[in-house]
Design a protein around this motif. Structure first.
Motif, mmCIF file in Angstrom:
data_model
loop_
_atom_site.group_PDB
_atom_site.id
_atom_site.type_symbol
_atom_site.label_atom_id
_atom_site.label_comp_id
_atom_site.label_asym_id
_atom_site.label_seq_id
_atom_site.Cartn_x
_atom_site.Cartn_y
_atom_site.Cartn_z
ATOM 1 N N THR A 133 20.552 46.442 80.318
ATOM 2 C CA THR A 133 20.883 47.939 79.739
ATOM 3 C C THR A 133 20.195 48.044 78.403
ATOM 4 O O THR A 133 19.783 47.355 77.878
ATOM 5 N N TYR A 159 30.625 44.368 74.900
ATOM 6 C CA TYR A 159 29.907 44.796 76.150
ATOM 7 C C TYR A 159 28.219 44.476 75.987
ATOM 8 O O TYR A 159 27.785 43.528 76.665
ATOM 9 N N ASN A 188 21.479 55.318 80.390
ATOM 10 C CA ASN A 188 22.725 55.706 81.227
ATOM 11 C C ASN A 188 22.631 56.343 82.420
ATOM 12 O O ASN A 188 21.582 57.173 82.775
ATOM 13 N N PRO A 214 38.232 64.852 76.793
ATOM 14 C CA PRO A 214 38.292 64.153 75.548
ATOM 15 C C PRO A 214 36.940 63.589 74.998
ATOM 16 O O PRO A 214 36.420 62.577 75.422
ATOM 17 N N TRP A 225 19.785 60.112 80.380
ATOM 18 C CA TRP A 225 20.548 60.143 81.652
ATOM 19 C C TRP A 225 19.447 59.981 82.607
ATOM 20 O O TRP A 225 18.582 60.720 82.767
ATOM 21 N N HIS A 293 30.449 53.073 67.525
ATOM 22 C CA HIS A 293 29.782 54.006 68.542
ATOM 23 C C HIS A 293 28.454 53.968 68.293
ATOM 24 O O HIS A 293 28.050 54.669 67.141
ATOM 25 N N TYR A 350 43.514 56.876 76.310
ATOM 26 C CA TYR A 350 43.337 58.112 75.572
ATOM 27 C C TYR A 350 44.601 58.454 74.823
ATOM 28 O O TYR A 350 44.765 59.269 73.785
HETATM 29 O O1 DAU Z 1 23.144 53.137 78.170
HETATM 30 C C1 DAU Z 1 23.636 52.294 79.377
HETATM 31 C C2 DAU Z 1 24.951 52.048 79.437
HETATM 32 O O2 DAU Z 1 25.479 53.467 79.604
HETATM 33 C C3 DAU Z 1 25.232 51.079 80.605
HETATM 34 O O3 DAU Z 1 24.897 49.644 79.920
HETATM 35 C C4 DAU Z 1 26.863 51.070 80.512
HETATM 36 O O4 DAU Z 1 26.982 49.993 81.642
HETATM 37 C C5 DAU Z 1 27.401 52.352 80.894
HETATM 38 O O5 DAU Z 1 28.746 52.320 81.096
HETATM 39 C C6 DAU Z 1 27.071 53.498 80.006
HETATM 40 O O6 DAU Z 1 27.746 53.038 78.419
HETATM 41 P P1 DAU Z 1 28.077 54.319 77.714
HETATM 42 O O7 DAU Z 1 29.094 53.762 76.748
HETATM 43 O O8 DAU Z 1 26.832 55.102 76.924
HETATM 44 O O9 DAU Z 1 28.712 55.321 78.802
HETATM 45 P P2 DAU Z 1 30.132 56.214 78.841
HETATM 46 O O10 DAU Z 1 30.032 56.643 80.293
HETATM 47 O O11 DAU Z 1 31.424 55.071 78.525
HETATM 48 O O12 DAU Z 1 30.036 57.010 77.737
HETATM 49 C C7 DAU Z 1 28.925 57.740 77.310
HETATM 50 C C8 DAU Z 1 29.169 58.563 76.005
HETATM 51 O O13 DAU Z 1 30.209 59.462 76.491
HETATM 52 C C9 DAU Z 1 29.255 57.511 74.890
HETATM 53 O O14 DAU Z 1 28.676 58.111 73.745
HETATM 54 C C10 DAU Z 1 30.792 57.769 74.938
HETATM 55 C C11 DAU Z 1 30.970 59.083 75.025
HETATM 56 N N1 DAU Z 1 32.414 59.534 75.719
HETATM 57 C C12 DAU Z 1 32.736 58.445 76.977
HETATM 58 C C13 DAU Z 1 34.159 58.810 77.271
HETATM 59 C C14 DAU Z 1 34.580 57.833 78.623
HETATM 60 C C15 DAU Z 1 33.200 60.381 75.351
HETATM 61 O O15 DAU Z 1 32.934 61.312 74.507
HETATM 62 N N2 DAU Z 1 34.497 60.579 75.980
HETATM 63 C C16 DAU Z 1 35.151 59.828 76.976
HETATM 64 O O16 DAU Z 1 36.117 60.047 77.633
#
Ligand code: DAU
Ligand code: NAD
Length: 357
Positions: A133, A159, A188, A214, A225, A293, A350
């Motif tokens: 990643t 992670y 991502n 959220p 992306w 974050h 949440y």
């Molecule tokens: O960058 C690659 C990575 O992308 C991979 O290695 C990981 O396996 C994959 O889960 C992903 O990690 P992120 O933490 O970037 O993905 P996530 O979908 O959990 O979150 C994307 C962004 O959105 C992150 O800045 C946190 C935010 N978020 C996430 C969730 C679940 C929110 O604002 N609200 C939420 O409820």
């Protein structure tokens, strides 16, 4: 060609397996423990195909892995099995160390022992492809240059630290033992069959339920992306063409803030399934941020483009539309993965965050 794919019942792994079966003559040995994130239904038509062999094996089980290598004699390994959700790693890091570090170590050792007994061309052509990643590179400021393959590792979360550790193991097995490896670090992914704990499917399904969307912190964190089918194609290309010992970054050339992503998703939903109560963006709520974050990830994919001639084909707009349509068309898959265990995670994650920050 016989490819041993680990994590082939997960989001990205299942896309890789579906492509190998549909678009090539390869035989796939799919090694997956079927954790909460693994689902054989995500394999579609590949699931029952004669060139697809499923091995229900946990990569923390070394002797089971040795048996799999002995029985199936793969030409290559593509290693995707991992615990993959950052928020879960913050709540319970142990599983991440077990699978991502110990599991990768086991797989490397099983592969090394098998590879060292191969001869001639079979030994030379063998590859161990480790799928990693961009998060291993850490946190970028708004203007900082994108991550290259030379960027120093600085992981922020349990992670990403566990993935960084696994990358180091893979490089060490190449340098010390000569195991022919390639590593890819990708941004991502989004697309069909993604488990709805991740940003895009979580927001999509919440919106359809009329539940809050959220957004962590102020929603200004930036991710790059890539549509999952593009990533799967890039992985197959790197496995076939990549140089042993080399690392390749894979990205979507598509940086967006989280808020931009959620607004774009809401706009597609407004068009495809208008809600009589108003626009979906009314459901956005700002909630307590993720600890540690990372603000921004960005990928410089020059090496992949120049050396291997690969670039993404799907635009974010077209990929997002396809993704929304897929979730609308597959309510049975959605219902089955949103089991009791899924609800427990959503409620706990949440509830902890409360509302507006
Ligand atoms: O960058 C690659 C990575 O992308 C991979 O290695 C990981 O396996 C994959 O889960 C992903 O990690 P992120 O933490 O970037 O993905 P996530 O979908 O959990 O979150 C994307 C962004 O959105 C992150 O800045 C946190 C935010 N978020 C996430 C969730 C679940 C929110 O604002 N609200 C939420 O409820
Ligand atoms: P996922 O969580 O959807 O799937 C992981 C798969 O691995 C599941 O099928 C699960 O059952 C299996 N698995 C987990 N632990 C296992 C174990 N101990 N033994 C055997 N199988 C096990 O993950 P994903 O999003 O498809 O990610 C796949 C890989 O790609 C991971 O290595 C991840 O770090 C990497 N990656 C993901 C993204 C992304 O945006 N999703 C981006 C870059 C890299």
């Amino acid at each position: 060609m016989r490819v041993l794919v680990t994590g082939g019942a997960g989001f990205i792994g299942s896309a890789v397996v579906r492509q190998y079966i549909a678009e090539t003559d390869a035989t796939v040995i799919n090694v997956d423990a079927l954790t909460y994130a693994g689902n054989p239904e995500s394999l579609g038509n590949a699931r029952a195909h004669p060139r697809h062999v499923f091995e229900h094996v946990d990569i923390t089980d070394r002797s089971a892995l040795e048996r799999v290598f002995r029985e199936h004699r793969p030409d290559a390994v593509m290693h995707l099995a991992a615990e993959s959700h950052v928020d879960r790693s913050i709540e319970g890091p142990a599983a991440f160390v077990e699978t991502n570090v110990t599991g990768t170590h086991n797989l490397l050792e099983a592969a090394r022992s098998y590879w060292s007994e191969l001869e001639g061309e079979a030994q030379e052509r063998f590859r161990f492809h480790h799928v990693s990643t961009d998060e291993v590179y850490g946190d970028l400021g708004p203007e900082g240059p994108a991550f290259t393959e030379e960027t120093a590792y600085a992981p922020s979360s349990p992670y990403s630290a566990s993935k960084a550790a696994s990358d180091h193991l893979v490089r060490a097995w190449h340098r010390t033992y000569g195991l022919p490896v390639v590593i890819t670090n990708c941004s991502n992914n989004y697309g069909p069959y993604q488990f709805p704990e991740k940003l895009i499917p979580l927001m999509l399904l919440n919106a359809l339920d009329g539940s809050p969307l959220p957004v962590y912190g102020r929603g200004d964190n930036v991710r790059d992306w890539l549509y999952v089918e593009d990533h799967a194609r890039a992985l197959r290309h790197v496995l076939a063409q990549g140089a042993s010992g080399r690392t390749y970054n894979i990205g979507g050339r598509c940086e967006r803030t989280n808020l931009e992503v959620v607004h774009a998703l809401c706009a597609v939903l407004d068009e495809l399934v208008p809600d009589e109560q108003g626009r979906y963006a009314r459901l956005i709520e700002f909630v307590t941020d993720r600890p540690g974050h990372d603000r921004r990830y960005a990928i410089d994919d020059t090496r992949l483009a120049n050396e291997l001639g690969w670039q993404p084909t799907e635009s974010f707009e077209s990929g997002l539309r396809k993704t929304v349509q897929w979730y609308l068309d597959n309510p049975e898959w959605v219902e089955r993965v949103r089991s009791g265990a899924y609800r427990e995670w959503i409620d706990a994650n949440y509830a902890r965050r409360g509302r507006a920050v």
